[in-house]
Write a protein that holds these residues in place. Structure first.
Motif, PDB file in Angstrom:
ATOM      1  N   MET A   1      -6.711  -6.443  10.389  1.00 17.42           N
ATOM      2  CA  MET A   1      -7.080  -5.412  11.369  1.00 17.42           C
ATOM      3  C   MET A   1      -7.851  -4.318  10.660  1.00 17.42           C
ATOM      4  SD  MET A   1      -5.760  -5.589  14.552  1.00 17.42           S
ATOM      5  CE  MET A   1      -5.651  -3.901  15.118  1.00 17.42           C
ATOM      6  N   ALA A   2      -9.146  -4.266  10.902  1.00 17.59           N
ATOM      7  CA  ALA A   2      -9.975  -3.268  10.217  1.00 17.59           C
ATOM      8  C   ALA A   2      -9.856  -1.908  10.896  1.00 17.59           C
ATOM      9  CB  ALA A   2     -11.425  -3.736  10.247  1.00 17.59           C
ATOM     10  N   LYS A   3      -9.593  -0.877  10.080  1.00 21.90           N
ATOM     11  CA  LYS A   3      -9.590   0.505  10.586  1.00 21.90           C
ATOM     12  C   LYS A   3     -10.677   1.278   9.855  1.00 21.90           C
ATOM     13  CE  LYS A   3      -5.908   0.064  13.176  1.00 21.90           C
ATOM     14  NZ  LYS A   3      -5.935   0.182  14.616  1.00 21.90           N
ATOM     15  N   ASN A   4     -11.108   2.343  10.450  1.00 21.00           N
ATOM     16  CA  ASN A   4     -12.107   3.175   9.776  1.00 21.00           C
ATOM     17  C   ASN A   4     -11.538   4.559   9.540  1.00 21.00           C
ATOM     18  OD1 ASN A   4     -14.024   1.158  11.520  1.00 21.00           O
ATOM     19  ND2 ASN A   4     -14.783   1.639   9.494  1.00 21.00           N
ATOM     20  N   GLY A   5     -11.637   4.987   8.299  1.00 24.95           N
ATOM     21  CA  GLY A   5     -11.206   6.351   7.978  1.00 24.95           C
ATOM     22  C   GLY A   5      -9.723   6.500   7.726  1.00 24.95           C
ATOM     23  N   VAL A   6      -8.931   5.455   7.917  1.00 24.21           N
ATOM     24  CA  VAL A   6      -7.500   5.520   7.566  1.00 24.21           C
ATOM     25  C   VAL A   6      -7.137   4.286   6.747  1.00 24.21           C
ATOM     26  CG1 VAL A   6      -6.614   6.965   9.450  1.00 24.21           C
ATOM     27  CG2 VAL A   6      -6.847   4.511   9.799  1.00 24.21           C
ATOM     28  N   GLU A   7      -6.169   4.490   5.852  1.00 24.57           N
ATOM     29  CA  GLU A   7      -5.812   3.422   4.904  1.00 24.57           C
ATOM     30  C   GLU A   7      -4.937   2.345   5.520  1.00 24.57           C
ATOM     31  OE1 GLU A   7      -7.206   3.135   1.984  1.00 24.57           O
ATOM     32  OE2 GLU A   7      -8.306   4.963   2.466  1.00 24.57           O
TER      33      GLU A   7
ATOM     34  N   ALA B   1     -15.697   0.180  14.707  1.00 25.38           N
ATOM     35  CA  ALA B   1     -16.009  -0.266  13.336  1.00 25.38           C
ATOM     36  C   ALA B   1     -17.502  -0.537  13.181  1.00 25.38           C
ATOM     37  CB  ALA B   1     -15.199  -1.510  12.992  1.00 25.38           C
ATOM     38  N   LEU B   2     -18.162  -0.869  14.287  1.00 18.81           N
ATOM     39  CA  LEU B   2     -19.595  -1.199  14.236  1.00 18.81           C
ATOM     40  C   LEU B   2     -20.470   0.029  14.482  1.00 18.81           C
ATOM     41  CD1 LEU B   2     -19.512  -4.423  16.474  1.00 18.81           C
ATOM     42  CD2 LEU B   2     -19.231  -4.283  14.006  1.00 18.81           C
ATOM     43  N   MET B   3     -19.839   1.136  14.787  1.00 21.75           N
ATOM     44  CA  MET B   3     -20.566   2.314  15.256  1.00 21.75           C
ATOM     45  C   MET B   3     -20.984   3.235  14.108  1.00 21.75           C
ATOM     46  SD  MET B   3     -19.280   4.592  18.453  1.00 21.75           S
ATOM     47  CE  MET B   3     -17.924   5.400  17.630  1.00 21.75           C
ATOM     48  N   GLY B   4     -20.262   3.134  12.964  1.00 17.92           N
ATOM     49  CA  GLY B   4     -20.562   4.014  11.837  1.00 17.92           C
ATOM     50  C   GLY B   4     -20.453   5.471  12.248  1.00 17.92           C
TER      51      GLY B   4
ATOM     52  N   ASN C   1      -8.345  -0.160   5.515  1.00 17.80           N
ATOM     53  CA  ASN C   1      -9.521   0.689   5.710  1.00 17.80           C
ATOM     54  C   ASN C   1     -10.791  -0.098   5.391  1.00 17.80           C
ATOM     55  OD1 ASN C   1     -11.355   2.732   5.914  1.00 17.80           O
ATOM     56  ND2 ASN C   1     -10.343   4.092   4.462  1.00 17.80           N
ATOM     57  N   MET C   2     -11.602  -0.264   6.394  1.00 23.81           N
ATOM     58  CA  MET C   2     -12.830  -1.042   6.235  1.00 23.81           C
ATOM     59  C   MET C   2     -13.913  -0.235   5.503  1.00 23.81           C
ATOM     60  SD  MET C   2     -13.789  -4.078   7.805  1.00 23.81           S
ATOM     61  CE  MET C   2     -15.298  -5.022   7.633  1.00 23.81           C
ATOM     62  N   ASP C   3     -13.707   1.087   5.388  1.00 23.75           N
ATOM     63  CA  ASP C   3     -14.727   1.911   4.722  1.00 23.75           C
ATOM     64  C   ASP C   3     -14.856   1.560   3.248  1.00 23.75           C
ATOM     65  OD1 ASP C   3     -15.088   3.157   7.109  1.00 23.75           O
ATOM     66  OD2 ASP C   3     -13.833   4.884   6.633  1.00 23.75           O
ATOM     67  N   ASP C   4     -13.777   1.049   2.654  1.00 19.90           N
ATOM     68  CA  ASP C   4     -13.843   0.628   1.256  1.00 19.90           C
ATOM     69  C   ASP C   4     -14.221  -0.859   1.234  1.00 19.90           C
ATOM     70  OD1 ASP C   4     -13.432  -0.258  -1.312  1.00 19.90           O
ATOM     71  OD2 ASP C   4     -11.719   1.069  -1.654  1.00 19.90           O
ATOM     72  N   GLU C   5     -15.424  -1.126   0.787  1.00 19.94           N
ATOM     73  CA  GLU C   5     -15.965  -2.492   0.897  1.00 19.94           C
ATOM     74  C   GLU C   5     -15.189  -3.507   0.051  1.00 19.94           C
ATOM     75  OE1 GLU C   5     -20.010  -3.515   1.034  1.00 19.94           O
ATOM     76  OE2 GLU C   5     -20.643  -1.664   2.014  1.00 19.94           O
ATOM     77  N   ARG C   6     -14.321  -3.033  -0.847  1.00 21.08           N
ATOM     78  CA  ARG C   6     -13.585  -3.997  -1.692  1.00 21.08           C
ATOM     79  C   ARG C   6     -12.286  -4.459  -1.044  1.00 21.08           C
ATOM     80  NH1 ARG C   6     -13.208   0.224  -6.339  1.00 21.08           N
ATOM     81  NH2 ARG C   6     -12.638   1.290  -4.446  1.00 21.08           N
ATOM     82  N   ASN C   7     -11.881  -3.792   0.046  1.00 24.87           N
ATOM     83  CA  ASN C   7     -10.528  -4.039   0.563  1.00 24.87           C
ATOM     84  C   ASN C   7     -10.282  -5.459   1.061  1.00 24.87           C
ATOM     85  OD1 ASN C   7      -9.331  -1.695  -0.112  1.00 24.87           O
ATOM     86  ND2 ASN C   7      -9.583  -0.691   1.867  1.00 24.87           N
ATOM     87  N   ILE C   8     -11.220  -6.010   1.781  1.00 27.39           N
ATOM     88  CA  ILE C   8     -11.004  -7.354   2.325  1.00 27.39           C
ATOM     89  C   ILE C   8     -10.802  -8.326   1.174  1.00 27.39           C
ATOM     90  CG2 ILE C   8     -12.136  -9.298   3.470  1.00 27.39           C
ATOM     91  CD1 ILE C   8     -13.235  -7.534   5.500  1.00 27.39           C
ATOM     92  N   ASP C   9     -11.638  -8.194   0.171  1.00 25.72           N
ATOM     93  CA  ASP C   9     -11.550  -9.084  -0.974  1.00 25.72           C
ATOM     94  C   ASP C   9     -10.197  -8.931  -1.679  1.00 25.72           C
ATOM     95  OD1 ASP C   9     -13.225 -11.013  -2.307  1.00 25.72           O
ATOM     96  OD2 ASP C   9     -12.984  -9.722  -4.067  1.00 25.72           O
TER      97      ASP C   9
END
Ligand code: UDP
Length: 242
Positions: A163-169, A20-23, A220-228
């Protein structure tokens, strides 16, 4: 504009894998990505949610890789745990630059750079509005940072793990990168996820969550609104619960 609703949680634990930190990089931490995560954490914090974070180290080192190359597994795992400390410090730096007060607590004593893990002190930091980053996993080889996330979440009485994922919902019936027909799963029990061998977190961690009825929000952590959104009580990603 209407004010955001009261948060659905008072205390959560955010699990960030090393990836998640690697971009877009192949290795290490991407400063822009880490800054984006710091902003999202500040957003949570500004809404009055107490946030603890467990960081992984897959972007730097995994014990299994060392063991596969012939190293003693325990030694390789300690290297992995130390690598999580690097990520914790990178995240701490980004959070503090963004104006969020933080503490890093490490399960391996490394007193020049981080506090030792002391449960009651961690809880006190959270009450005071500090973000606590838990480093070095559980402090034990043969475990993962997913297990550390489950363990720490239970110890500090977090109401959920994000649980943050990258690239999957969220969670799918199979790996969507390999099987295009994989079905998205909106809600599932821990037991069913274990039985079906779904790749949410490793089975030790998932069992710990199941036994203690700790819900997991996989998103999906790629969408910055998700956590909120999750904290607003909206349905986002996959909910794993009893
Ligand atoms: N690790 C460990 N014990 C723990 C947590 C982590 O030995 O309690 C080691 C293990 O070698 C692991 C590495 O640290 O491969 C990095 O953690 P993880 O693979 O969980 O990172 P992530 O996949 O979340 O990036």
């Amino acid at each position: 504009m209407a004010p955001p609703p009261d948060p659905a949680f008072t205390r959560i634990l955010l699990k960030l894998s090393g990836e998640a930190l690697m971009g877009e990089l192949d290795y290490g931490t991407d400063p822009e990505r880490v800054a984006a995560i710091a902003r999202q954490i500040r957003g949570l914090h500004d809404r009055g949610v107490e946030v603890a974070v467990v960081v992984g180290a897959g972007n730097i080192y995994r014990g299994m890789a060392g063991a596969a190359a012939g190293m003693d597994r325990a030694t390789a795992d300690y290297m992995g745990m130390l690598a999580t400390v690097l990520n914790a410090l990178a995240l701490q730096d980004a959070l503090e630059k963004d104006g969020t007060h933080t503490r890093v607590q490490s399960a391996i004593t490394i007193s020049e750079v981080a506090e030792p893990y002391i449960r009651r002190r961690a809880m006190r930091h959270l009450e005071k509005g500090r973000v606590v980053i838990f480093a070095a996993g559980t402090g034990n080889p043969f475990f993962t940072t997913d297990t550390a996330a489950a363990l720490r979440a239970l110890e500090i009485h977090a109401e959920a793990i994000l649980m943050a994922k990258n690239g999957v919902e969220g969670v799918y019936s199979a790996d969507p990168a390999l099987e295009p027909d994989a079905q998205f799963i909106e809600r599932i029990t821990h037991m069913e996820a274990l039985e079906r061998g779904l790749k949410i977190m490793d089975s030790t961690a998932l069992s710990l969550c199941m036994d203690n009825r700790l819900p997991l929000y996989v998103f999906n952590m790629d969408d910055e609104r998700n956590i909120d959104r999750i904290v607003s009580g909206d349905r986002v990603g996959t909910l794993v619960s009893t």
